[in-house]
Design a protein around this motif. Structure first.
Motif, PDB file in Angstrom:
ATOM      1  N   UNK A  89      -4.996  10.993  -6.055  1.00 39.15           N
ATOM      2  CA  UNK A  89      -6.425  10.697  -5.903  1.00 39.15           C
ATOM      3  C   UNK A  89      -6.849   9.578  -6.852  1.00 39.15           C
ATOM      4  N   UNK A  90      -6.270   9.605  -8.063  1.00 44.94           N
ATOM      5  CA  UNK A  90      -6.573   8.540  -9.016  1.00 44.94           C
ATOM      6  C   UNK A  90      -6.173   7.191  -8.454  1.00 44.94           C
ATOM      7  N   UNK A  91      -4.961   7.166  -7.899  1.00 38.75           N
ATOM      8  CA  UNK A  91      -4.451   5.915  -7.348  1.00 38.75           C
ATOM      9  C   UNK A  91      -5.376   5.421  -6.244  1.00 38.75           C
ATOM     10  N   UNK A  92      -5.755   6.339  -5.367  1.00 38.82           N
ATOM     11  CA  UNK A  92      -6.612   5.929  -4.250  1.00 38.82           C
ATOM     12  C   UNK A  92      -7.959   5.427  -4.741  1.00 38.82           C
ATOM     13  N   UNK A  93      -8.393   5.978  -5.844  1.00 36.47           N
ATOM     14  CA  UNK A  93      -9.706   5.565  -6.315  1.00 36.47           C
ATOM     15  C   UNK A  93      -9.660   4.219  -7.031  1.00 36.47           C
ATOM     16  N   UNK A  94      -8.629   4.045  -7.847  1.00 34.84           N
ATOM     17  CA  UNK A  94      -8.681   2.897  -8.761  1.00 34.84           C
ATOM     18  C   UNK A  94      -7.764   1.735  -8.382  1.00 34.84           C
ATOM     19  N   UNK A  95      -6.697   2.016  -7.668  1.00 36.16           N
ATOM     20  CA  UNK A  95      -5.755   0.929  -7.417  1.00 36.16           C
ATOM     21  C   UNK A  95      -6.045   0.211  -6.103  1.00 36.16           C
ATOM     22  N   UNK A  96      -7.304  -0.004  -5.832  1.00 31.96           N
ATOM     23  CA  UNK A  96      -7.656  -0.767  -4.641  1.00 31.96           C
ATOM     24  C   UNK A  96      -7.195  -2.201  -4.865  1.00 31.96           C
ATOM     25  N   UNK A  97      -6.542  -2.815  -3.860  1.00 31.95           N
ATOM     26  CA  UNK A  97      -6.130  -4.199  -4.078  1.00 31.95           C
ATOM     27  C   UNK A  97      -7.317  -5.100  -4.381  1.00 31.95           C
ATOM     28  N   UNK A 102      -8.128  -0.280 -13.477  1.00 29.10           N
ATOM     29  CA  UNK A 102      -6.920  -0.631 -12.739  1.00 29.10           C
ATOM     30  C   UNK A 102      -5.706  -0.627 -13.657  1.00 29.10           C
ATOM     31  N   UNK A 103      -5.842  -1.283 -14.793  1.00 32.85           N
ATOM     32  CA  UNK A 103      -4.697  -1.418 -15.696  1.00 32.85           C
ATOM     33  C   UNK A 103      -4.222  -0.046 -16.162  1.00 32.85           C
ATOM     34  N   UNK A 104      -5.189   0.795 -16.557  1.00 30.72           N
ATOM     35  CA  UNK A 104      -4.779   2.105 -17.081  1.00 30.72           C
ATOM     36  C   UNK A 104      -4.115   2.945 -16.001  1.00 30.72           C
ATOM     37  N   UNK A 105      -4.728   2.960 -14.847  1.00 33.51           N
ATOM     38  CA  UNK A 105      -4.158   3.787 -13.794  1.00 33.51           C
ATOM     39  C   UNK A 105      -2.810   3.246 -13.354  1.00 33.51           C
ATOM     40  N   UNK A 106      -2.694   1.922 -13.366  1.00 34.67           N
ATOM     41  CA  UNK A 106      -1.409   1.325 -12.990  1.00 34.67           C
ATOM     42  C   UNK A 106      -0.321   1.759 -13.963  1.00 34.67           C
ATOM     43  N   UNK A 107      -0.622   1.718 -15.225  1.00 35.17           N
ATOM     44  CA  UNK A 107       0.361   2.149 -16.222  1.00 35.17           C
ATOM     45  C   UNK A 107       0.738   3.610 -16.017  1.00 35.17           C
ATOM     46  N   UNK A 108      -0.283   4.388 -15.724  1.00 36.79           N
ATOM     47  CA  UNK A 108      -0.066   5.814 -15.506  1.00 36.79           C
ATOM     48  C   UNK A 108       0.875   6.032 -14.329  1.00 36.79           C
ATOM     49  N   UNK A 109       0.592   5.322 -13.258  1.00 37.26           N
ATOM     50  CA  UNK A 109       1.431   5.450 -12.074  1.00 37.26           C
ATOM     51  C   UNK A 109       2.851   4.984 -12.384  1.00 37.26           C
ATOM     52  N   UNK A 110       2.923   3.958 -13.176  1.00 38.13           N
ATOM     53  CA  UNK A 110       4.242   3.440 -13.521  1.00 38.13           C
ATOM     54  C   UNK A 110       5.039   4.467 -14.303  1.00 38.13           C
ATOM     55  N   UNK A 111       4.355   5.202 -15.176  1.00 35.28           N
ATOM     56  CA  UNK A 111       5.035   6.261 -15.915  1.00 35.28           C
ATOM     57  C   UNK A 111       5.693   7.217 -14.937  1.00 35.28           C
ATOM     58  N   UNK A 112       4.954   7.534 -13.879  1.00 35.78           N
ATOM     59  CA  UNK A 112       5.513   8.469 -12.912  1.00 35.78           C
ATOM     60  C   UNK A 112       6.659   7.859 -12.127  1.00 35.78           C
ATOM     61  N   UNK A 156       2.764  25.253  -7.553  1.00 33.22           N
ATOM     62  CA  UNK A 156       1.367  25.001  -7.199  1.00 33.22           C
ATOM     63  C   UNK A 156       0.758  24.011  -8.178  1.00 33.22           C
ATOM     64  N   UNK A 157       1.054  24.254  -9.423  1.00 32.26           N
ATOM     65  CA  UNK A 157       0.525  23.373 -10.454  1.00 32.26           C
ATOM     66  C   UNK A 157       1.061  21.956 -10.275  1.00 32.26           C
ATOM     67  N   UNK A 158       2.326  21.892  -9.959  1.00 34.24           N
ATOM     68  CA  UNK A 158       2.943  20.585  -9.773  1.00 34.24           C
ATOM     69  C   UNK A 158       2.276  19.837  -8.631  1.00 34.24           C
ATOM     70  N   UNK A 159       2.065  20.566  -7.554  1.00 38.01           N
ATOM     71  CA  UNK A 159       1.378  19.932  -6.428  1.00 38.01           C
ATOM     72  C   UNK A 159       0.015  19.430  -6.842  1.00 38.01           C
ATOM     73  N   UNK A 160      -0.653  20.262  -7.605  1.00 34.52           N
ATOM     74  CA  UNK A 160      -1.989  19.862  -8.052  1.00 34.52           C
ATOM     75  C   UNK A 160      -1.919  18.559  -8.845  1.00 34.52           C
ATOM     76  N   UNK A 161      -0.963  18.517  -9.759  1.00 29.99           N
ATOM     77  CA  UNK A 161      -0.859  17.317 -10.597  1.00 29.99           C
ATOM     78  C   UNK A 161      -0.616  16.096  -9.738  1.00 29.99           C
ATOM     79  N   UNK A 162       0.349  16.205  -8.854  1.00 29.23           N
ATOM     80  CA  UNK A 162       0.697  15.046  -8.035  1.00 29.23           C
ATOM     81  C   UNK A 162      -0.486  14.625  -7.177  1.00 29.23           C
ATOM     82  N   UNK A 163      -1.162  15.612  -6.620  1.00 31.74           N
ATOM     83  CA  UNK A 163      -2.320  15.281  -5.795  1.00 31.74           C
ATOM     84  C   UNK A 163      -3.399  14.596  -6.620  1.00 31.74           C
ATOM     85  N   UNK A 164      -3.530  15.055  -7.856  1.00 29.72           N
ATOM     86  CA  UNK A 164      -4.543  14.459  -8.697  1.00 29.72           C
ATOM     87  C   UNK A 164      -4.216  12.992  -8.973  1.00 29.72           C
ATOM     88  N   UNK A 165      -2.949  12.768  -9.289  1.00 30.37           N
ATOM     89  CA  UNK A 165      -2.523  11.383  -9.529  1.00 30.37           C
ATOM     90  C   UNK A 165      -2.779  10.548  -8.289  1.00 30.37           C
TER      91      UNK A 165
END
Lengths: 432, 686
Positions: B536-544, B385-395, B525-534
């Motif tokens: 998916x990460x959020x959906x997987x790890x940032x569950x309340x 959670x912490x790592x993904x949260x930081x990652x999302x925050x970067x974005x 296309x690449x950009x979309x991929x990146x955003x989609x990947x992020x």
């Protein structure tokens, strides 16, 4: 130029004295004639006044020291109670008689002082010479006990010794005159130095590496810039020292010689102007300024003190401050119109507001009760504010920060009244 | 903790856990504080070092004689959170004591009403600190009572001379003592804690006096300023401020301080205890709205810990993972029942197959095993959670207008509150992220990689790989782009050859078209991929957190308790007490259904209720009348005429007492406008 002449003192000493006190010869000669010879009784008290940095203290100091007259020099700001003042005088007296190094004697009242003073003078075997007691910043004496000033004025009479009290002050005698028991002192005015005097005094002490003419030219330029804003000798001297190295720079680098005044002037003038805006106002400190000169950096990087005007405040403190400002500068009767919604008379209020604002700002802030402040707060904050202890403690912390000030008694529990002490600019910055 | 419903040995254990946790957290916060102040203190120390470096040096420079000596002054701007300053000053004086000088005096405005008090305080502190240093030699100083010492600057100067002389001629053994590290003439540092509160006169006098003695006594002033340095000019006239040589030091803003604290305390897996969304919100609101005080924030955090361990019997499990597993093994039957009662655990049980359900609900050993597994899960969840949260925050922090908040704490709150990907703000920020330019995207990805690499989580290898892959793709893209540019340049050259207007237009259009197409195919296309990947990460790890099983063990979520404790509302409390005495007295007879005034209530309550119905001026006679009616209502008809006269007197006395109590509480005051009337001082509901 009146040469100092006095039969009692050797001519060499007088010449030395004259060289030490430029532009004050007339005052010194007047003082000397008042003093008379060493043994002669002089006036019981002399009052010397003049503006800041007009050489009062300096002249007295050099006069007494070069002629080696027995004297006691006390600064009244430093001795903030009468007891300290009296003891300080006695301690300095003891220093004259090296033989007797007694521990310090407590001296609480003037009565004790007179007794001890007599003893001290007698033991020093100096009765035949006039003793001078110089009280610098004598305006502080007015705040001590009521009997201090009158008794210093007639100390000669009280102690029956050969003593003269010299009072130095920045304010006129009329503001001193006590109600009772006052003996009028001889008043002596030290006028401000004129620009010519300043030039002469400042250029007297030139650095050993450079010629006197060169330094005099520098002082001339300096005075040209600063004379408009500052006639304080000390301050000017300070500035002269600070900026001199910059002035010398072209000479050191070999770009100009000492005679090349015009070039030097071009070099230094913008620099001095900058100094006027920064160092003179103490926006940046002199050591920072020196460092800046050394590094040859831009003063832009160094922000002055007033550049940091922004104050970060918690959310509700901001609103409290704004509410306080509104309460201070708006009359009570307009509150209803300004803070109740749907009052309807928009055009008229706007006109009224403009008209009143100007006059109210000239009048200064008015006190307002706590209830009014809270009422305005509730109406200017969008969401509901609970009157918690936090809000109240914020009011008192604003008072300690001196953004608000309490009016009236401090211990008044019901209905304390406040005043807003911040300026419109500050409020504008906060409200943004 | 003792009288808690759980068994006693558990509560002791909980207490111990709580204590150890808090001590760890406390150490951590102190460390943070130290680190944050380090820069500031270093600057100050170097300033103090050089401020009097030339003291007592016999320089023959001509400038020396001419320059009026200024008192070196450090203006320390600390921000408005005055409550935090004490700590800062304490550590500052410690630092100075170790590095610069043993002679430090801390002055507060409330001790210095006059210049006399100030000098007394100053001398007391300086001479005492000297005694502390080598107490053996200076016994006689202690005996000299404070009064006997002449509190003047001259005494101070002679004291300083004697002290420095003593260290100068000290024995070699003394040289090794800390005083020798201070140099021969250590400066005397005077710290004025709250510059604003000092009276102007005292301050001016003090500065004037000390400037007279600056040649003999190397004095340094430190002003603690809460508002802005403009203050100095407001307080001191030019003639006084020209005696000072002021340098400005700015401490870190308290908001930054808070974010570091949150970063280090909450967004880490180091401490098992967590704050729920509402609680965190309450704490942050108090900070932002009211006091800006980090100390108070930490105090609130401490309260949360205590409250959590006190009220949650299962908080024994709230410790490091290994200990928690051991604790889980040692759970008693009652505790197991407690676990079964947890709503999140029930949800978990319901999702299992039926045999497992029965096993979980009946066998303690099975339950214990599951609990251990779940705790481990929770730990892993936090790490991710912490790592993904930081990652999302970067974005999100890069995005214009910051739809998800600028600070990571805001993001954290949103994530805790609900599924973040369901919020509108998240949608819009993803939209914005899809429009980022390449260089930003690349730097963000690099930052994310760093975050994941540095984090302790295990399952991140894949993510890192994936992100790195994206990065290389971007680099390839860049290389291609250069080539492409070459192509376009050449085409432009071609373009210059052609002079026909029609042709020119046509080629321009073609160029435009082709450019757009190419971008869509590669970069976008690449950009979309990146955003989609992020995404998916959020959906997987940032569950309340409250979707996780056993979250009650480590999360404290009762914000109402905290609010009650921290947001004191004296007027409301008083109102409830008087309006509804049952709330505090817990006497069944007082329980009313709102409307009527019970005659069983204390007199003051009756009087209060009655006065609420009145206007600004209250007629005392009417009030008494109403009061006696209410009081008499119970006794009713049985009272006969003889005793009623006596009763009246009693009621009268009771009424007067109630009224004077109300006056004492500040609800009313006697009015001079009308006789027999009192003025009401409060309005509104509270």
């Amino acid at each position: 130029m009146p040469n100092l002449e006095h039969p009692a003192y050797p001519a060499a000493k007088l010449l030395q004295l004259e060289s030490l006190v430029p532009c004050r010869e007339s005052q010194v000669s007047l003082l000397l004639s008042i003093f008379g010879e060493r043994e002669q009784f002089s006036f019981p008290s002399i009052f010397i006044y003049g503006h800041r940095a007009s050489g009062k203290t300096y002249v007295m100091h050099t006069l007494l020291n070069t002629l080696q007259l027995p004297h006691v020099f006390v600064n009244c700001v430093e001795c903030f109670t009468s007891r300290l003042l009296l003891e300080e005088i006695l301690i300095q007296l003891q220093r004259y008689s090296e033989a007797e190094q007694s521990s310090h004697v407590p001296c609480d009242t003037l009565n004790d002082f007179v007794r001890l003073f007599k003893q001290a003078v007698a033991s020093r075997e100096l009765q035949d010479q006039t003793l001078y007691i110089v009280l610098d910043r004598a305006e502080q004496l007015r705040e001590m006990e009521a009997n201090i000033l009158p008794s210093f004025l007639r100390l000669q009479e009280l102690t029956d010794t050969n003593v003269t009290v010299v009072l130095l002050s920045e304010i006129v005698w009329e503001l001193f005159r006590p109600n009772t028991g006052c003996l009028e002192p001889v008043t002596l005015y030290f006028p401000d130095y004129s620009i010519g005097h300043l030039q002469k005094i400042l250029s007297q002490n030139h650095p050993p590496l450079y010629s006197a003419d060169f330094y005099a030219a520098y002082i001339n330029i300096l005075l040209g810039v600063f004379y408009m804003v500052c006639r304080d000798l000390k301050e000017l001297q300070h500035l002269a020292v600070l900026n001199f190295s910059k002035y010398c720079e072209p000479v050191v680098r070999g770009e100009a010689n000492e005679r090349d005044t015009r070039k030097l002037w071009k070099n230094i003038e913008p620099h001095l102007k900058k100094a006027m805006q920064t160092v003179y106002l103490r926006e940046i400190s002199s050591s920072q300024w020196e460092r800046l000169q050394h590094d040859d950096g831009e003063p832009g990087q160094l922000k002055g003190l007033s550049a940091h005007t922004h104050v970060e405040l918690p959310y509700y403190s901001k609103f409290l401050l704004i509410a306080a400002y509104l309460a201070s500068y708006n009359p009570v009767r307009t509150d209803k119109r300004f803070f109740i919604k749907h009052h309807g008379k928009v055009r008229k209020t706007n006109f009224m507001k403009k008209h009143e604002k100007t006059s109210n700002h000239l009048l200064g802030p008015k006190p307002f009760p706590l209830d009014r402040l809270l009422a305005i707060l509730y109406s200017i904050v969008d969401n509901r504010v609970a009157p918690t202890a936090n809000i109240f403690s914020q009011i008192s912390s604003l008072v300690t920060l001196q953004l608000l000030s309490m009016v009236g008694h401090n211990d008044q529990l019901d209905g304390p009244r406040y005043k807003c002490t911040v300026s419109l600019d500050f409020i504008r910055a906060v409200a943004r | 903790f003792g009288e808690e419903k759980g068994d006693s040995e558990d509560s002791e254990l909980r207490f111990a856990t709580c204590q150890s946790l808090w001590s760890k957290i406390k150490a951590e916060t102190e460390q943070i504080q130290e680190d944050l102040n380090k820069q500031l203190f270093d600057n100050l120390v170097s300033f103090l070092r050089q401020s009097h470096s030339d003291f007592q040096e016999k320089t023959t420079e001509w400038t020396r004689g001419m320059k009026p000596r200024e008192i070196p002054t450090a203006a320390l701007v600390l921000g408005v959170n005055v409550t935090d300053h004490n700590l800062t000053f304490r550590s500052l004086s410690e630092v100075l004591q170790n590095n610069i000088t043993p002679y430090i005096a801390l002055l507060e405005a409330k001790d210095c009403a006059g210049i006399k008090n100030l000098m007394q305080k100053l001398m007391g502190q300086l001479m005492n600190c000297h005694i502390d240093e080598d107490s053996l030699e200076d016994e006689d100083y202690v005996q000299v009572s404070q009064k006997r010492i002449r509190c003047s600057m001259t005494t101070l100067v002679s004291w300083y001379e004697s002290v420095t002389k003593k260290t100068d001629s000290g024995t070699p053994s003394k040289r090794t003592s800390p005083s020798s590290s201070h140099g021969q003439y250590p400066p005397v540092v005077v710290i004025l804690k709250d510059m604003e509160s000092f009276s102007t006169k005292v301050l001016q006098d003090f500065i004037v006096i000390s400037s007279q003695h600056i040649h003999e006594l190397p004095l340094v002033l430190i002003f603690g300023i809460a508002t802005s340095p403009m203050m100095i000019h407001n307080v001191l006239p030019h003639s006084v401020s020209s005696l000072l040589c002021i340098e400005l030091f700015q401490s870190l803003s308290c908001k930054d301080h808070l974010s570091t604290v949150i970063d280090k305390l909450l967004l880490t897996t180091q401490f098992p205890f967590k704050l729920g969304e509402k609680v965190l919100q309450v704490l942050i609101n108090i900070f932002l709205y009211h006091d800006f005080s980090v100390q108070n924030f930490i105090k609130g955090y401490q309260l949360c810990i205590v409250e959590h361990f006190y009220s949650q019997p299962l908080s024994v499990l709230c410790c490091q993972l290994e200990d928690a597993k051991m604790q889980a093994n040692a759970l008693s039957h009652g505790q197991c029942e407690n676990v079964r009662r947890l709503p999140s655990f029930r949800r978990y049980v319901e999702s299992q197959v039926s045999e497992k359900q029965i096993a979980l609900l009946t066998e303690d050993s099975c339950l214990k095993e599951t609990v251990q597994e779940l705790l481990e899960d929770l730990q892993v969840y936090h790490e991710n959670y912490v790592s993904v949260l930081r990652c999302l925050h970067v974005f999100t922090s890069f995005l214009p207008k910051h739809p998800l908040g600028k600070q990571i704490r805001e993001l954290h709150c949103t994530c805790l509150e609900d599924r973040v990907w369901e919020t509108e703000e998240y949608e819009s920020s993803l939209q914005l992220a899809r429009m980022l330019n390449k260089s930003d995207l690349v730097t963000m990805l690099q930052q994310c990689v760093e975050i994941f690499v540095s984090s302790s989580g295990k399952g991140f290898d894949k993510i890192v790989e994936k992100l790195k892959e994206f990065l290389t793709q971007f680099q390839q893209l860049e290389a291609e782009a250069i080539q492409e540019q070459d192509v376009s340049v050449s085409s432009q050259k071609e373009l210059q050859k052609k002079t026909d207007l029609y042709h020119l237009q046509k080629t321009l259009l073609e160029l435009k078209e082709s450019r757009r197409c190419k971008k869509l195919t590669k970069f976008e296309v690449l950009r979309f991929e990146v955003v989609d990947y992020i995404d998916s990460l959020v959906r997987e790890y940032l569950v309340p957190a409250d979707h996780k099983t056993l979250h009650e063990v480590v999360y404290f979520n009762t914000a109402s308790v905290l609010r009650e404790h921290l947001n004191a509302a004296p007027r409301i409390a008083l109102h409830t007490a008087l309006n509804n005495p049952f709330c505090y007295l817990k006497n069944q007879t007082l329980q009313t259904d709102g409307g009527g005034i019970s005659n069983k209530a204390p007199d003051i309550c009756i009087a209060y209720r009655l006065h609420l119905e009145c206007g600004r001026l209250i007629n005392l006679v009417d009030w008494l009348e109403a009061f006696s009616t209410v009081v008499m209502a119970a006794e009713g008809p049985k009272a006969d005429a003889a005793s009623s006269a006596q009763d009246d007197d009693v009621i009268h006395a009771r009424f007067i007492r109630a009224v004077s109590e109300l006056e004492l509480l500040g609800f009313i005051k006697p009015s001079k406008q009308k006789t027999d009337h009192v003025a009401r001082l409060t309005w509104g509901g509270c």
